[in-house]
Motif scaffolding. Sequence first.
Motif, short mmCIF file in Angstrom:
data_model
loop_
_atom_site.label_atom_id
_atom_site.label_comp_id
_atom_site.label_asym_id
_atom_site.label_seq_id
_atom_site.Cartn_x
_atom_site.Cartn_y
_atom_site.Cartn_z
N ILE A 1 19.57 68.43 38.72
CA ILE A 1 19.32 67.19 37.97
C ILE A 1 17.92 66.67 38.30
O ILE A 1 17.19 66.20 37.41
CB ILE A 1 20.39 66.14 38.31
CG1 ILE A 1 21.74 66.55 37.68
CG2 ILE A 1 19.98 64.76 37.79
CD1 ILE A 1 22.91 65.70 38.13
N ARG A 2 17.53 66.76 39.55
CA ARG A 2 16.18 66.33 39.93
C ARG A 2 15.13 67.24 39.30
O ARG A 2 14.04 66.78 38.93
CB ARG A 2 16.04 66.30 41.45
CG ARG A 2 16.92 65.23 42.11
CD ARG A 2 16.42 64.88 43.49
NE ARG A 2 15.07 64.32 43.45
CZ ARG A 2 14.35 64.05 44.54
NH1 ARG A 2 14.84 64.30 45.73
NH2 ARG A 2 13.14 63.55 44.43
N THR A 3 15.46 68.53 39.17
CA THR A 3 14.56 69.44 38.45
C THR A 3 14.43 69.02 36.99
O THR A 3 13.34 69.00 36.42
CB THR A 3 15.09 70.88 38.54
OG1 THR A 3 14.99 71.34 39.89
CG2 THR A 3 14.29 71.82 37.64
N THR B 1 22.79 68.06 42.06
CA THR B 1 21.74 67.04 42.24
C THR B 1 20.36 67.67 42.24
O THR B 1 19.41 67.14 41.65
CB THR B 1 21.96 66.27 43.54
OG1 THR B 1 23.27 65.70 43.53
CG2 THR B 1 20.94 65.16 43.70
N LEU B 2 20.21 68.82 42.90
CA LEU B 2 18.92 69.50 42.91
C LEU B 2 18.50 69.89 41.49
O LEU B 2 17.32 69.74 41.12
CB LEU B 2 18.99 70.74 43.80
CG LEU B 2 19.13 70.48 45.31
CD1 LEU B 2 19.38 71.79 46.05
CD2 LEU B 2 17.90 69.79 45.86
N ASN C 1 9.17 64.58 33.39
CA ASN C 1 8.03 63.75 33.77
C ASN C 1 6.72 64.53 33.88
O ASN C 1 5.67 63.94 34.17
CB ASN C 1 8.32 63.05 35.11
CG ASN C 1 9.45 62.05 34.98
OD1 ASN C 1 9.60 61.40 33.95
ND2 ASN C 1 10.26 61.91 36.02
N SER D 1 18.58 64.40 48.27
CA SER D 1 19.75 64.95 47.60
C SER D 1 20.93 65.08 48.57
O SER D 1 22.07 64.74 48.24
CB SER D 1 19.42 66.32 46.99
OG SER D 1 18.39 66.21 46.04
N LEU E 1 14.47 75.75 40.74
CA LEU E 1 14.05 74.38 41.00
C LEU E 1 12.58 74.17 40.65
O LEU E 1 11.77 75.09 40.69
CB LEU E 1 14.29 74.03 42.48
CG LEU E 1 15.72 74.17 42.99
CD1 LEU E 1 15.81 73.77 44.45
CD2 LEU E 1 16.69 73.37 42.15
N MET F 1 14.82 66.06 35.75
CA MET F 1 14.01 64.84 35.67
C MET F 1 12.53 65.15 35.91
O MET F 1 11.65 64.59 35.25
CB MET F 1 14.53 63.82 36.69
CG MET F 1 15.96 63.34 36.39
SD MET F 1 16.64 62.34 37.73
CE MET F 1 15.51 60.95 37.71
N ALA F 2 12.27 66.05 36.86
CA ALA F 2 10.87 66.40 37.15
C ALA F 2 10.20 67.05 35.95
O ALA F 2 9.03 66.76 35.63
CB ALA F 2 10.81 67.32 38.36
N VAL G 1 11.18 69.86 43.40
CA VAL G 1 12.10 69.48 44.47
C VAL G 1 12.37 70.70 45.33
O VAL G 1 12.44 71.82 44.82
CB VAL G 1 13.42 68.90 43.88
CG1 VAL G 1 14.13 69.94 43.02
CG2 VAL G 1 14.34 68.42 44.98
N ASP H 1 15.89 69.31 50.02
CA ASP H 1 15.49 67.94 49.72
C ASP H 1 16.39 66.93 50.44
O ASP H 1 17.60 66.84 50.14
CB ASP H 1 15.56 67.71 48.21
CG ASP H 1 15.25 66.28 47.84
OD1 ASP H 1 14.19 65.79 48.24
OD2 ASP H 1 16.09 65.64 47.18
#
Length: 824
Positions: free
Chosen positions: A446-448, A443-444, A454, A789, A779, A450-451, A782, A786
């Motif tokens: 995946i958030r990276t 998840t960490l 963006n 997560s 990372l 996505m970040a 995030v 986090d």
Amino acid sequence: MRIASLSEEFWQNLRYAARTLRLSPGFAATAIVALALGIGANTAIFSVVNKVLLQPLGYPEPDRLVALELSGPRGNANITSIPKYEAWRAQTQVFQYVAAYDLGGPGINLTGGDRPEQLKGIHVSADYFPLFGATTIAGRPFTPEEDRPGGPDLVVISDALWHSRFGADPKLIGGTILLGGEPYVVSGVLRPEFSSDPKADIYLPLRADPNSTDQAHYLRAAARLKPGVTLAMAQNAMKRAAEEYKQKFPNSLGPNGSFTAEPLRDTVVNDVRKALLVLLGAVGFVLLIACANVANLLLARATVRRREIAIRASIGAGRGRIVRQLLTESVLLSLAGGALGLILGYAGVRALLAINPGNIPRIGENGAGVTIDWAVLLFTFLVSLLTGILFGLIPAFQASRADLNLALKESGSRAGGARRNKSRSVLVISEMAMALVLLVGATLLIRTFMALRNVDPGFDARNVLTLEMSLTGSRFEKTAGVAQLVRDAEQRVQALPGVEFLASTCCLPLEGGFGLPFTIEGRALTDGPYHGGASYRTISPHYFDVFHIPILRGRAFNDRDNEASTPVVLINEGMAKQYWKDADPVGQRITIGKNVGPEFNEPPRLVVGVVGDVRDNGLNSNPEPIMYIPVSQVPDGVTALNNRIIPLTFLVRTRVAPFSLSQQVQDELRQASGGLPVAHVRSMQQVRAESTSQSDFNMTLLAVFAGIALLLAAVGIYGLMAYSVQQRVQETGIRMALGASPADVRRMVVFQGMRLALVGVVLGVGSAFALSRILGSFLFGVKPWDPASFVLMAALLSAIALLATYFPALRASRTDPMIALRYE
């Protein structure tokens, strides 16, 4: 006699284990598939780790090879200049050979004939060949005398190029080929087994000037230790060399700068070592979860077989014999899972190569260097063997301790139960905890992912085509020739329907480049000979139009900014804020690269504008100071250096899909350049994707492993609860006969399962919090701790566990008390 007896027992156990597993195909298939997933994942990752981290470099005596580096407070840098290389060459007391070579920069244009071609080439010093053990299959390498300034134009070519382009013609040796329109004598052909880093088709003499004072860093250096010389001895010699160098070139290293030597393999794999070890640890967790699953299956199966085991014990089978028999079954299962896992692992390696793995070194072209070799086979066998013993020990010892009288009296179907067997509960808790660790890690990342998607890179990558051209030949030795090429290309390409702008640059955004120090006119120096340093980018006027980079103050470049006009420079907003704070830099003058080398000595430049920030070194790096120089005002020495180490990149903004105009653009560029080939054609969106490929690779793999772990954990808790329900049929019937409702039974079973799951989740949160810090350097956007997560994955795993326990609970609530009371 004893050995013969053990051998006979082994074959008996093996035949009996095979027969037993054949009679339980469902159990065997479930266990083998679970193990295959764990072992296959480990095999796939280990095959990459084996190639990158474990196998020695493919050169003679690789342990004696070291990289020569600059060292400082921020770490080591595997890059150098000609004067530093000359200082290192003088350390003959510790080094047998010292070689310098460039980074492969622009391609080398093979001209003449009907099809000009851009080749991969590097400039190397003469010691490069004996240092790396590069021998020739025909001809010879060039000598130190030929590698001096003013030496003959020689070239050594690869065996692959000799065969593919020249048909392995022996007459080529001593003959000439045209590179950039200039004749070069082919002195030799390297043996096919030699592979350089960076990979090259041709090798040209470096011809470093021993009297050079050029401090520009565009070379790498390596050395071979003399026999008997240790790494520590070499490092001490490099430190002494650094002190001597500071006396000869004051301010060239800084007060804390020095020289050092590191094992060459460490330098090659340093950037990916941690990522590969993290992935190896992740698949280790997957394997442990698979082991826990199969151990639970074996514990349940051992409970069913208690009467069988008791009967065997009653007729004379000792505890050791029973343990060996059960371990034989578990090892047989594991070896079968390992065989299937090897197949899955090989398929996994192919899948790994289909995913862009980013900058992983040593894996070869399209990952051809990663194979299932004997080391991988041995690893898979040992993992399978140890796995079989690991998950088989607990069930084997527990079954062998059975009470004979109780086991012979008790029905196999009534034996055991979740509350009577803490081992199964502990295994399920462990599965849940390890699964949560992997889920949080995935998840960490995946958030990276996505970040990074963006992040505003500071430019518009849509509808931009990039093309590279290596400028060779006398026409482009000076800036005027390059500037004329850009003007001709602009005129031709912008006339094509669908094209908006054409520009040129030395370095694309997101891919970095080189930097230079500068001084600000009229400002006192307080800390060293410069006021600061910034990235140095040569561009043509429409660069900011192509990328839609805003002009915040002042003006952009135009065609009047040429070699005859006032030298000018544009800076980015980050540089303005860092070095001018609230003042306006427009109208100020800066001097770039003073005393760095003769190539960079130039008059002060007028700052004519400030532009928006661009993430020049990657989406995960903050914008750094950048200086933009008009291509027509670049000093001739810098132009000559750029032509040698980096290609000229053309940028084309289109109104249509960029690749639809690719061929037309290439044709116009070839005509504008007089026939030079164009290479490395990409869209800017491809460049952006490549800049995050390593992060995407890590995220994808960890997400896959976490998904497998989640599946195995769900199967594990479902299997435990389903087995518990089956074993407690009579107890459930009695409860319902005494008035318990189906809802009460469901709650009882769900509570029992969720209690184990929640203990595993709590332990997993603690473990994930401790281990997620390892991911810190991977990372972006995030934090390793986090909260979202952790909470999200804990809730997801709990929900999956609830679903896995609900179905057995539902089945238990439908028990008919009359049938249950008669159940055996």
